[in-house]
Design an enzyme around this catalytic site. Structure first.
Site, PDB file in Angstrom:
ATOM      1  N   ASP A  34       5.636  -9.870  32.695  1.00  0.00           N
ATOM      2  CA  ASP A  34       4.525  -9.877  33.635  1.00  0.00           C
ATOM      3  C   ASP A  34       3.845  -8.517  33.742  1.00  0.00           C
ATOM      4  OD1 ASP A  34       4.731 -12.535  34.192  1.00  0.00           O
ATOM      5  OD2 ASP A  34       5.785 -12.294  36.099  1.00  0.00           O
ATOM      6  N   LYS A  56      -0.939 -11.543  35.182  1.00  0.00           N
ATOM      7  CA  LYS A  56      -1.983 -12.207  35.959  1.00  0.00           C
ATOM      8  C   LYS A  56      -2.692 -11.182  36.846  1.00  0.00           C
ATOM      9  CE  LYS A  56       0.496 -16.634  36.320  1.00  0.00           C
ATOM     10  NZ  LYS A  56       1.803 -16.233  35.766  1.00  0.00           N
ATOM     11  N   MET A 170       1.074  -9.075  48.663  1.00  0.00           N
ATOM     12  CA  MET A 170      -0.235  -9.510  48.165  1.00  0.00           C
ATOM     13  C   MET A 170      -1.255  -9.666  49.295  1.00  0.00           C
ATOM     14  SD  MET A 170       1.312 -12.432  45.597  1.00  0.00           S
ATOM     15  CE  MET A 170       2.299 -13.141  46.934  1.00  0.00           C
TER      16      MET A 170
END
Length: 259
Positions: A34, A56, A170
């Site tokens: 990732d 991502k 986040m």
């Protein structure tokens, strides 16, 4: 038949990966990794290992989740040892459970290798314990990746009134909404808040304020993701036990003297 290891790479500092996690990197034929892992970890891969980036970004994915799932199954069916390397812990907002479900449905052997999650490690590196005998006896991990007025199933009243320390992932883009919700449901405006950017990396930066002031402070400092939001009285302990940024500064000054 091969085997898949779903591995937590830890929060950033390469030394924080587990012994088992490191062994999974060293022995893998294929590594799917990732965006938020420390790329230095890939240097431990064996010669000839296939490295596949699955990172991502908001609205921009190198590989969509469905293709990641297919890739895990595909390589395992070829008899390969596959390591799925994720930042933090694979079961803390890491979609590791979704990938494990797909592997189970396809009869692929797999193991889960936990990692240190940033909601604990980043505040620790900023001098903030998530629990404390006098200041915080309860701790919750919360997603901050929501849109105001759209499918927000978070129990804000319970978080505001019932949990001492919140680690919100986040959430920088939704910081005004998060603060407004906590204030609306009874959290005091004077509650200390910290934002830890790039926690456990050398670039780590920490800013502090309160629920009533942190939005303006974050805007003035142009805080970006990846950052963790810590809400609770434990944030005040940073003034006494902040250690990591000071250590990095001392090391930098020492290197400059040597040069």
């Amino acid at each position: 038949m091969g085997k898949v290891y779903i591995v937590g790479a830890g929060p950033g500092d390469v030394d924080l990966i587990t012994v088992k996690g490191l062994r999974c990197i060293q022995e893998a034929d294929v590594i799917l990794y990732d965006r938020l892992i420390n790329n230095e970890l890939l240097s431990y891969a064996k010669r000839g290992a296939q490295l596949i980036f699955c990172g991502k970004l908001p609205n921009r994915h190198a590989m969509i989740q469905e293709n990641i799932n297919l890739s895990l199954v595909h390589h395992a069916l070829q008899g390969k040892t596959v390591t799925r390397l994720k930042g933090g812990d694979p079961f803390v907002f890491g979609r590791g459970a979704e990938e494990a479900e797909v592997l189970a449905e396809n009869g692929i052997p797999f193991e889960i290798v936990p990692g240190i999650t940033s909601g604990i490690a980043a505040p620790a590196y900023a001098g903030i314990p998530v629990t404390h005998r006098e200041l915080g006896s309860s701790f919750a991990i919360v997603t901050g990746h929501m849109r105001e007025g759209k499918n927000d199933s978070i129990q804000w009243e319970s978080l505001a009134k019932g949990i001492d320390t919140l680690a919100i992932y986040m959430g920088v883009g939704n910081l005004p909404y998060i603060c407004r919700q906590l204030l609306t449901y009874g959290r005091d405006a004077s509650t200390p808040v910290a934002l830890v950017h790039m926690g456990t990396f050398e670039q780590q930066q920490t800013i502090t304020g309160t629920l009533g002031t942190i939005v303006d402070i974050a805007r003035a400092n142009d805080v970006k993701n990846p950052s963790i939001i810590i809400v609770g009285e434990v944030v005040a302990l940073r003034e006494k036990i902040a250690w990591y940024e000071q250590t990095v500064q001392q090391d930098t000054r020492l290197k400059e003297k040597i040069v």
